[in-house]
Design a protein around this motif. Structure first.
Motif, PDB file in Angstrom:
ATOM      1  N   LYS A 146       0.829  -1.206   0.000  1.00 10.87           N
ATOM      2  CA  LYS A 146       0.000   0.000   0.000  1.00 10.87           C
ATOM      3  C   LYS A 146       0.864   1.256   0.000  1.00 10.87           C
ATOM      4  O   LYS A 146       0.589   2.215  -0.738  1.00 10.87           O
ATOM      5  CB  LYS A 146      -0.929   0.006   1.210  1.00 10.87           C
ATOM      6  N   THR A 150       0.701   3.946  -2.926  1.00 10.77           N
ATOM      7  CA  THR A 150       0.272   5.296  -2.558  1.00 10.77           C
ATOM      8  C   THR A 150       1.311   6.333  -2.949  1.00 10.77           C
ATOM      9  O   THR A 150       0.972   7.463  -3.339  1.00 10.77           O
ATOM     10  CB  THR A 150      -0.001   5.380  -1.043  1.00 10.77           C
ATOM     11  N   GLN A 161     -10.036   0.766  -4.805  1.00 11.89           N
ATOM     12  CA  GLN A 161     -10.581   2.028  -5.290  1.00 11.89           C
ATOM     13  C   GLN A 161     -11.679   1.848  -6.334  1.00 11.89           C
ATOM     14  O   GLN A 161     -12.549   2.718  -6.479  1.00 11.89           O
ATOM     15  CB  GLN A 161      -9.474   2.895  -5.898  1.00 11.89           C
ATOM     16  N   TYR A 162     -11.646   0.727  -7.057  1.00 11.53           N
ATOM     17  CA  TYR A 162     -12.542   0.583  -8.210  1.00 11.53           C
ATOM     18  C   TYR A 162     -13.446  -0.648  -8.124  1.00 11.53           C
ATOM     19  O   TYR A 162     -13.901  -1.152  -9.149  1.00 11.53           O
ATOM     20  CB  TYR A 162     -11.715   0.519  -9.497  1.00 11.53           C
ATOM     21  N   ASN A 193      -6.560   7.789 -15.509  1.00 10.17           N
ATOM     22  CA  ASN A 193      -5.421   8.179 -14.677  1.00 10.17           C
ATOM     23  C   ASN A 193      -4.268   8.772 -15.464  1.00 10.17           C
ATOM     24  O   ASN A 193      -3.245   9.140 -14.891  1.00 10.17           O
ATOM     25  CB  ASN A 193      -4.928   6.970 -13.883  1.00 10.17           C
TER      26      ASN A 193
END
Length: 347
Positions: A146, A150, A161-162, A193
């Protein structure tokens, strides 16, 4: 039963490679029939120029400019058979927690219509994906992974997130074994993105057919701590000139198309593993290099592996070893005491 030959006993730290035969019945499906330009000849007449796919070396009519996509694919028994693996150019099979392996499937020459079940990220899978400048696709992450994602260490799409948008939940399986993503949704996510997707990777080195020296290895088995659910058997299909793959006695096929996974290059590498937390997560040394086996055309030879700009590649006496044209599967086995298993083969 194949007679044991003393000369075939080779030790890789805590792993032992022996020539043997397996009495386990394997259920088989029916047999089914970029970069450097090359000239294809048919019946002595030159035809249009072709190109080599950078990660398989296979001839293509058009030069591929696609960026690789690396997807974390679930290998829990409840996730089998998976979707998309038969289309992958390169697949890493590496332990996650416990005796459970996961796949990092890298696609470039062919993109799957759908791939999954998608599983969560770990730091060492991210490093392997980065070696091919891949767009990294996962659903979930460890604390270390993570932090890397990030901080933008690699371009990525994550189901956290999706979930429910780019990633869809299949009704025929239960979470966490039911997250899937289509290539159309991967492209959609990349566009949203601003990820560059017309960025082909540096090509690997390939050779055409030539005689391979080594021990006969028509069947190769990998065991992880004697957990039969994750025993892997590779059977050489002489007609195809490629290896078929089996997990727990079942052939690895595509869930949707039923196409079998067929492999030209099987690369088994030894790396140090260390358990780093109470959840059983691992730290795997992909930097130091070590002993390895390269298996092609029914032959096995002992080589070494090196990390070359993030890619795990075969070497022999400090010289790079070229791959056969086609797909490559890389199985990573622990060398650390207490994390034992075995690799065996038969003539």
């Amino acid at each position: 039963m194949l007679k044991m030959k003393r000369a075939f006993i080779i030790a890789l730290s805590s792993f032992t490679l022996v020539a043997c035969s397996s009495d386990k019945e394997i259920k088989k499906e029916s047999d089914k029939e970029a970069a450097t330009p090359v000239v294809k000849e048919e019946t002595g007449v030159e035809t249009e120029e072709m190109y080599q796919s950078p990660l398989t070396g296979v001839g293509e009519e058009k030069e591929s400019t696609a960026r690789p996509v690396a997807v974390m694919v679930n290998n829990h028994p409840k996730a089998r058979p998976q979707s998309g693996l038969s289309k992958a150019d390169i697949v890493y099979e590496v332990l996650a927690e416990g005796d459970i392996t996961r796949f990092l499937a890298i696609f470039q020459s062919h993109m799957p219509e759908e791939v999954g079940p998608v599983r969560s990220a770990r730091d060492y899978y991210i490093e392997l994906a980065k070696g091919y400048d891949s767009l990294y696709v996962a659903h979930g992450y460890s604390p270390e992974a993570k932090e890397m994602l990030t901080n933008g260490y690699i371009d990525d799409l994550n189901g956290i997130q999706y979930d429910g948008t780019l990633f869809k939940r299949a009704s025929f399986r239960k979470a966490p074994h039911n997250s899937y993503i289509t290539y159309e949704h991967i492209k959609e996510g990349a566009d949203k993105n601003g990820f560059e997707m017309n960025r082909p990777p540096e090509a690997l080195h390939f050779i055409d057919k030539e005689t391979i020296n080594g021990e006969d290895a028509n069947s190769v088995m990998i065991s992880y701590n004697q957990n039969p659910l994750f025993n892997v058997v590779y059977e050489y299909n002489e007609k195809e000139g490629r290896y078929e793959r089996y997990s727990d006695g079942e052939q690895t096929i595509d869930y949707d198309s039923k196409d079998p996974v067929l492999i030209e290059n099987l690369f088994i590498v030894e790396a140090s593993h260390k358990i780093v937390d109470d959840a059983g997560r691992r730290d795997i040394d992909f930097e130091s290099g070590g002993n390895a086996y390269l298996i092609q055309d029914g032959k096995l030879r002992t080589v070494q592996w090196k990390n070359v700009n993030g890619r795990i590649l075969p070497y022999d006496n400090e010289k790079p070893v070229s791959l056969r044209k086609g797909s490559t599967w890389i199985n990573v086995i622990p060398s650390s005491p207490g994390l034992t298993g075995s690799v065996s083969y038969q003539e």
